[in-house]
Design an enzyme around this catalytic site. Structure first.
Site, PDB file in Angstrom:
ATOM      1  N   HIS A  72      -5.428   0.559  10.130  1.00  0.00           N
ATOM      2  CA  HIS A  72      -6.138   0.037   9.144  1.00  0.00           C
ATOM      3  C   HIS A  72      -6.634  -1.455   9.380  1.00  0.00           C
ATOM      4  CE1 HIS A  72      -5.376   3.012   5.543  1.00  0.00           C
ATOM      5  NE2 HIS A  72      -5.497   3.727   6.718  1.00  0.00           N
ATOM      6  N   TYR A 200      -4.293  -1.718  -3.927  1.00  0.00           N
ATOM      7  CA  TYR A 200      -3.452  -2.298  -4.841  1.00  0.00           C
ATOM      8  C   TYR A 200      -3.871  -2.803  -6.034  1.00  0.00           C
ATOM      9  CZ  TYR A 200      -0.584  -2.925  -0.543  1.00  0.00           C
ATOM     10  OH  TYR A 200       0.302  -2.794   0.509  1.00  0.00           O
ATOM     11  N   PRO A 292       8.992  -3.539  -2.879  1.00  0.00           N
ATOM     12  CA  PRO A 292       8.130  -2.706  -1.803  1.00  0.00           C
ATOM     13  C   PRO A 292       6.480  -3.311  -1.697  1.00  0.00           C
ATOM     14  CG  PRO A 292       8.631  -1.397  -3.774  1.00  0.00           C
ATOM     15  CD  PRO A 292       9.285  -2.437  -3.941  1.00  0.00           C
ATOM     16  N   LYS A 296       7.104  -4.189   3.277  1.00  0.00           N
ATOM     17  CA  LYS A 296       7.666  -5.046   4.318  1.00  0.00           C
ATOM     18  C   LYS A 296       9.238  -4.710   4.693  1.00  0.00           C
ATOM     19  CE  LYS A 296       4.486  -7.704   5.310  1.00  0.00           C
ATOM     20  NZ  LYS A 296       4.011  -7.035   6.288  1.00  0.00           N
ATOM     21  N   TYR A 384       0.577 -10.055   5.852  1.00  0.00           N
ATOM     22  CA  TYR A 384       0.327  -8.361   5.714  1.00  0.00           C
ATOM     23  C   TYR A 384       0.471  -7.677   7.029  1.00  0.00           C
ATOM     24  CZ  TYR A 384      -0.827  -4.043   3.570  1.00  0.00           C
ATOM     25  OH  TYR A 384      -0.648  -2.667   2.886  1.00  0.00           O
TER      26      TYR A 384
HETATM   27  P1  FAD Z   1      18.167   2.858   5.707  1.00  0.00           P
HETATM   28  O1  FAD Z   1      16.744   3.595   5.837  1.00  0.00           O
HETATM   29  O2  FAD Z   1      18.595   2.783   4.314  1.00  0.00           O
HETATM   30  O3  FAD Z   1      19.030   3.841   6.525  1.00  0.00           O
HETATM   31  C1  FAD Z   1      20.350   3.624   6.451  1.00  0.00           C
HETATM   32  C2  FAD Z   1      21.200   4.785   6.757  1.00  0.00           C
HETATM   33  O4  FAD Z   1      22.663   4.606   6.880  1.00  0.00           O
HETATM   34  C3  FAD Z   1      21.030   6.039   5.876  1.00  0.00           C
HETATM   35  O5  FAD Z   1      20.644   7.086   6.531  1.00  0.00           O
HETATM   36  C4  FAD Z   1      22.208   6.051   5.212  1.00  0.00           C
HETATM   37  O6  FAD Z   1      22.549   7.453   4.669  1.00  0.00           O
HETATM   38  C5  FAD Z   1      23.478   5.591   6.012  1.00  0.00           C
HETATM   39  N1  FAD Z   1      24.387   4.961   5.667  1.00  0.00           N
HETATM   40  C6  FAD Z   1      24.782   4.446   4.506  1.00  0.00           C
HETATM   41  N2  FAD Z   1      26.009   4.028   4.465  1.00  0.00           N
HETATM   42  C7  FAD Z   1      26.830   4.653   5.391  1.00  0.00           C
HETATM   43  C8  FAD Z   1      28.106   4.580   5.570  1.00  0.00           C
HETATM   44  N3  FAD Z   1      28.770   4.038   4.930  1.00  0.00           N
HETATM   45  N4  FAD Z   1      28.260   5.089   6.821  1.00  0.00           N
HETATM   46  C9  FAD Z   1      27.251   5.764   7.604  1.00  0.00           C
HETATM   47  N5  FAD Z   1      26.146   5.670   7.372  1.00  0.00           N
HETATM   48  C10 FAD Z   1      25.747   5.309   6.311  1.00  0.00           C
HETATM   49  N6  FAD Z   1       9.753   0.227   2.359  1.00  0.00           N
HETATM   50  C11 FAD Z   1       8.416  -0.126   2.410  1.00  0.00           C
HETATM   51  O7  FAD Z   1       7.998  -0.741   3.276  1.00  0.00           O
HETATM   52  N7  FAD Z   1       7.568   0.753   1.783  1.00  0.00           N
HETATM   53  C12 FAD Z   1       7.964   1.471   0.703  1.00  0.00           C
HETATM   54  O8  FAD Z   1       7.158   2.348  -0.026  1.00  0.00           O
HETATM   55  C13 FAD Z   1       9.509   1.500   0.604  1.00  0.00           C
HETATM   56  N8  FAD Z   1       9.855   2.765  -0.363  1.00  0.00           N
HETATM   57  C14 FAD Z   1      11.278   2.787  -0.479  1.00  0.00           C
HETATM   58  C15 FAD Z   1      11.819   3.644  -1.500  1.00  0.00           C
HETATM   59  C16 FAD Z   1      13.259   3.646  -1.602  1.00  0.00           C
HETATM   60  C17 FAD Z   1      13.935   4.662  -2.631  1.00  0.00           C
HETATM   61  C18 FAD Z   1      14.004   2.934  -0.655  1.00  0.00           C
HETATM   62  C19 FAD Z   1      15.576   3.083  -0.963  1.00  0.00           C
HETATM   63  C20 FAD Z   1      13.634   1.870  -0.077  1.00  0.00           C
HETATM   64  C21 FAD Z   1      12.128   1.851   0.247  1.00  0.00           C
HETATM   65  N9  FAD Z   1      11.640   1.136   1.190  1.00  0.00           N
HETATM   66  C22 FAD Z   1      10.184   1.091   1.454  1.00  0.00           C
HETATM   67  C23 FAD Z   1      12.230   0.275   2.153  1.00  0.00           C
HETATM   68  C24 FAD Z   1      12.304   0.959   3.524  1.00  0.00           C
HETATM   69  O9  FAD Z   1      12.659   2.395   3.530  1.00  0.00           O
HETATM   70  C25 FAD Z   1      13.701   0.456   4.199  1.00  0.00           C
HETATM   71  O10 FAD Z   1      13.639  -1.058   4.283  1.00  0.00           O
HETATM   72  C26 FAD Z   1      13.939   1.103   5.428  1.00  0.00           C
HETATM   73  O11 FAD Z   1      14.479   2.343   5.220  1.00  0.00           O
HETATM   74  C27 FAD Z   1      15.187   0.132   6.080  1.00  0.00           C
HETATM   75  O12 FAD Z   1      15.789   0.912   7.073  1.00  0.00           O
HETATM   76  P2  FAD Z   1      17.430   0.980   7.618  1.00  0.00           P
HETATM   77  O13 FAD Z   1      17.527   1.696   8.532  1.00  0.00           O
HETATM   78  O14 FAD Z   1      17.779  -0.501   7.423  1.00  0.00           O
HETATM   79  O15 FAD Z   1      18.077   1.500   6.172  1.00  0.00           O
HETATM   80  C1  DHB Z   2       3.161   2.120   0.702  1.00  0.00           C
HETATM   81  C2  DHB Z   2       4.305   1.379   0.259  1.00  0.00           C
HETATM   82  C3  DHB Z   2       3.965   0.299   0.049  1.00  0.00           C
HETATM   83  O1  DHB Z   2       4.967  -0.503  -0.693  1.00  0.00           O
HETATM   84  C4  DHB Z   2       3.012  -0.607   0.108  1.00  0.00           C
HETATM   85  O2  DHB Z   2       2.980  -1.760   0.051  1.00  0.00           O
HETATM   86  C5  DHB Z   2       1.890   0.082   0.832  1.00  0.00           C
HETATM   87  C6  DHB Z   2       2.212   1.435   1.205  1.00  0.00           C
HETATM   88  C7  DHB Z   2       3.438   3.650   1.157  1.00  0.00           C
HETATM   89  O3  DHB Z   2       4.499   4.169   0.887  1.00  0.00           O
HETATM   90  O4  DHB Z   2       2.376   4.161   1.449  1.00  0.00           O
END
Ligand code: FAD
Ligand code: DHB
Length: 389
Positions: A72, A200, A292, A296, A384
């Site tokens: 994109h 958006y 979100p 980022k 972005y």
């Molecule tokens: P996580 O993905 O949270 O992974 C952490 C892992 O650690 C998980 O698998 C968990 O099960 C595991 N864990 C937790 N505690 C323990 C423990 N005690 N022992 C062992 N394992 C453990 N970001 C965007 O950019 N766009 C979005 O649309 C967006 N939507 C989101 C929606 C939701 C509901 C959430 C919660 C987050 C969203 N995010 C989004 C943020 C993005 O998904 C996260 O920034 C990203 O997942 C971060 O990755 P991570 O590996 O740091 O953490």
């Molecule tokens: C999506 C989520 C976001 O927060 C965003 O800014 C753009 C895309 C997505 O889940 O596709």
């Protein structure tokens, strides 16, 4: 057991770090609390910065991403039935890639399997011991047994609700937080996206976002109350509300269908400082959360992984601890800039319950500035597509 790096958390941060370390010949064990199916069932981010795409390449895991991801080079912003475009390539030398977090995670698990990486699922009671000393270890329960892994370092990649951050003593840890008075209700549907670029939308009824995963998989979000229950939102009610919040031409083009996933995410800005304590390093959501808007979260997790991977390579390759000693400072410098962008874009695009007529005028003026000013668009595009590492 003994390994070089214990990675707590098998989400995208932990898995990406594991693959990058593997490329450098550094051993790791990943401990994940959930099952693999559970991790792969979570629908989250969808827009990847170049930095993350490059890291997936360095980890040797970008073949499917390159084949199936969608480049994109701009995004649409709508308000008051008006819509304008921010062109990324007019202002930066980068684009973003639409490729779901679920797919990133699946590719990383497949790669870890192929390289014989040690991943323990459904582990319980992970406890990090002696991280402030040169002999840290991690204990956990697996299949009813207690296990212990001695290691050189621990990467806390266990998300916002994990144990790693809380291992840093309270008198060392400084936390900064802002909770927003609304959430996002998101649905995934097997329908063609309403538009080939993301939209958006700021509307009087609240924010809406039209996003996608592929040509027949759409992801839509609407701002909702934090107390809402996704089950109380029927698909029809969701589609009706979305139509009211996006410009008429988009509302008319919207193809609706049954949702295959529906969930509510809260909106929060959060940062923990420092991101390192002794031999424990926090990465991704374990250390920081962004609202979100602007996608980022996952991308900032990736920049942490980059700095930590560099630091650990420098340590094991050259015996030089400069990279790990400066990890927290380097990661946080970028984290705060990304926090600023996510806070700014969220504040610009949402309806706030206590918003005054003046506040609304300020939002409109800022949106008009963004529409009309090349410099304002350049500033947005820069964040972005992702700040340089
Ligand atoms: P996580 O993905 O949270 O992974 C952490 C892992 O650690 C998980 O698998 C968990 O099960 C595991 N864990 C937790 N505690 C323990 C423990 N005690 N022992 C062992 N394992 C453990 N970001 C965007 O950019 N766009 C979005 O649309 C967006 N939507 C989101 C929606 C939701 C509901 C959430 C919660 C987050 C969203 N995010 C989004 C943020 C993005 O998904 C996260 O920034 C990203 O997942 C971060 O990755 P991570 O590996 O740091 O953490
Ligand atoms: C999506 C989520 C976001 O927060 C965003 O800014 C753009 C895309 C997505 O889940 O596709």
């Amino acid at each position: 057991m003994r390994t070089q790096v214990v990675i707590v958390g098998g989400g995208p941060s932990g898995l990406l770090l594991g693959q990058l370390l593997h490329k450098a010949g550094i051993e790791s064990i990943v401990l994940e609390r959930q099952s693999r199916a559970h991790v792969l069932g979570r629908i989250r981010a969808g827009v990847l910065e170049r930095g993350l795409v490059d890291l997936m390449g360095q980890a040797g895991v970008d073949t499917r991403m390159k084949a199936e991801g969608f480049v994109h080079d701009g995004t649409l912003i709508a308000y008051d039935n008006d819509m304008f475009r921010v062109d990324f390539t007019a202002h930066t030398d980068a684009t973003v890639l639409v490729y779901g977090q679920t797919e990133v995670t699946r590719d990383l698990y497949d790669a870890r399997d192929a390289t014989g990486g040690d991943t323990r699922f459904e582990v319980e009671n992970v406890v990090i011991h002696d991280a402030g000393t040169d002999a840290p270890f991690v204990t956990f329960g697996e299949n009813g047994h207690s296990e212990r892994i001695d290691c050189d370092f621990i990467a806390g990649c266990d998300g916002f609700h994990g144990v790693s951050r809380k291992t840093i003593p309270a008198d060392v840890r400084q936390e900064y937080e802002k909770v927003y008075p609304f959430g996002w209700l998101g649905i995934l549907s097997e329908t063609p996206p309403v538009n080939d670029e993301l939209i958006y939308a700021n509307s009087d009824r609240g924010f809406a976002l039209c996003s996608m995963r592929n040509a027949n998989l759409s992801r839509y979000y609407i701002q909702c109350d934090t107390s809402d229950d996704p089950a109380s939102w029927s698909d029809d009610a969701f589609w009706d509300e979305l139509r009211r919040r996006i410009p008429p031409q988009a509302a008319e083009a919207l193809v609706t269908g049954p949702s295959i996933e529906k969930s509510i995410a809260p909106l929060r800005s959060f940062v923990c400082e420092p991101m390192r304590w002794g031999r424990l390093f926090l990465c991704g959501d374990a250390a920081h959360i962004v609202p979100p808007t602007g996608a980022k979260g996952l991308n900032t997790a990736a920049s942490d992984v980059h700095y930590l991977n560099q630091g650990l390579r420098q340590f094991y390759g050259q015996g030089d601890s400069e990279g790990i000693d400066r990890y927290s400072e380097r990661a946080l410098a970028r984290v705060w800039k990304t926090q600023r962008f996510s806070w700014w874009f969220s504040t610009l695009m949402h309806h706030f319950p206590d918003q005054t007529a003046f506040d609304k005028k300020m939002q409109r003026a800022e949106l008009a500035l963004l529409r009309d000013s090349r410099e304002a668009q350049a500033a947005m595009a820069l964040s972005y597509v992702g700040l340089a590492y």
